[in-house]
Design a protein around this motif. Structure first.
Motif, short mmCIF file in Angstrom:
data_model
loop_
_atom_site.label_atom_id
_atom_site.label_comp_id
_atom_site.label_asym_id
_atom_site.label_seq_id
_atom_site.Cartn_x
_atom_site.Cartn_y
_atom_site.Cartn_z
N ARG A 278 14.17 58.09 -16.01
CA ARG A 278 14.69 58.25 -17.36
C ARG A 278 14.54 59.79 -17.61
N SER B 84 5.99 58.30 -11.83
CA SER B 84 6.05 56.80 -12.10
C SER B 84 4.87 56.33 -12.76
N THR B 85 4.73 55.23 -13.71
CA THR B 85 3.46 54.66 -14.23
C THR B 85 3.71 53.23 -13.88
N ASP C 121 3.12 50.84 -16.03
CA ASP C 121 3.82 50.04 -17.22
C ASP C 121 5.22 50.55 -17.57
N GLY C 122 5.98 51.48 -16.84
CA GLY C 122 7.33 51.95 -17.49
C GLY C 122 7.94 52.34 -16.25
N PRO C 123 9.32 52.81 -16.71
CA PRO C 123 10.12 53.26 -15.68
C PRO C 123 9.70 54.59 -15.12
N SER D 31 9.91 58.55 -14.55
CA SER D 31 10.36 59.58 -15.47
C SER D 31 10.92 60.97 -14.60
#
Length: 227
Positions: free
Chosen positions: A21, A45-46, A48-50, A52
């Motif tokens: 994203r 990257s994390t 709990d999410g896409p 970045s």
């Protein structure tokens, strides 16, 4: 080593390639003379999410610095010691990223000591994904700065003719592992690219100035001159 780079890939193409994203504050592209302390495009990257795609200062700022220039400018981190150095050891465990570039520059010296620049790219034409580590630094006024360093390792094969150090490249099948999405065990990825992966050509000395700009900086030097 990696001390200057270029990026011509459109931002939407980067986001699609890395399935990331894009942030709203990405640096403008193309840029054929990205210098230390400039913002670079980095994929993170994390859990709990896409992924970045965002901008970070090229020049890692350790948490104990009172200001960004409070110590040495840390644009590179040596693969051999990154897990032990106080500035980098936490980041390499949990904050790894991929700095995106189309190519980077290296220099050799001629008989008179002049600096001859070379432009280095992947021979297959695909973008470079440099192994990187990053950190968020907090100033006394609570403002925050995200910064990164590119991981380097000892050069091998033909690359040793240009420089004894090279940036670590992460190939697409290993992106998820380096970003921490596929568990641990990323240390073996910190190696030099195999012979034949990279190619290079001489370019004009205009790029020796950090103020130079434009696509002519990466054009092959064909006349043997200095410009």
């Amino acid at each position: 080593m990696c001390g200057r780079m270029a990026l011509s890939l459109p931002q939407d193409a980067m986001a699609q390639l890395f399935q990331a994203r894009p942030a709203n504050d990405l640096p403008e592209v193309p840029d054929f003379n990205i210098c230390p302390t400039d913002p670079v495009h980095i994929v993170t990257s994390t859990e709990d999410g896409p992924r970045s795609l965002s901008a970070m200062r090229w020049g890692f700022v350790p948490h104990w610095y009172k200001k960004p220039d409070d110590g040495p400018l840390l644009i590179n981190a040596r693969a051999e010691t990154v897990a032990d150095k106080p500035a980098f050891r936490d980041a390499v465990r949990v904050r790894r990223g991929l700095v995106v570039a189309s190519g980077y520059y290296e220099w050799t010296k001629d008989a008179e000591g002049g600096r001859d620049p070379w432009y280095i790219t992947r021979q297959d034409g695909s973008p470079l994904a440099f192994a990187a580590i990053w950190q968020e630094w907090t100033a006394a006024d609570q403002s925050r700065l995200r910064s990164c360093a590119i991981v380097t390792t000892a050069a091998t094969g033909a690359m040793t003719g240009l420089h004894h150090r090279v940036p670590v490249l992460i190939d697409p099948p290993d992106w998820a592992l380096w970003l921490g999405e596929n568990g641990k065990g990323a240390a073996p990825l910190m190696r030099a690219a195999a012979d034949g992966v990279l190619g290079w050509h001489r370019v004009g000395r205009a790029v020796n100035s950090n103020r130079a700009s434009g696509p002519t900086l990466i054009a092959p030097l064909r006349n043997g001159g200095d410009d």
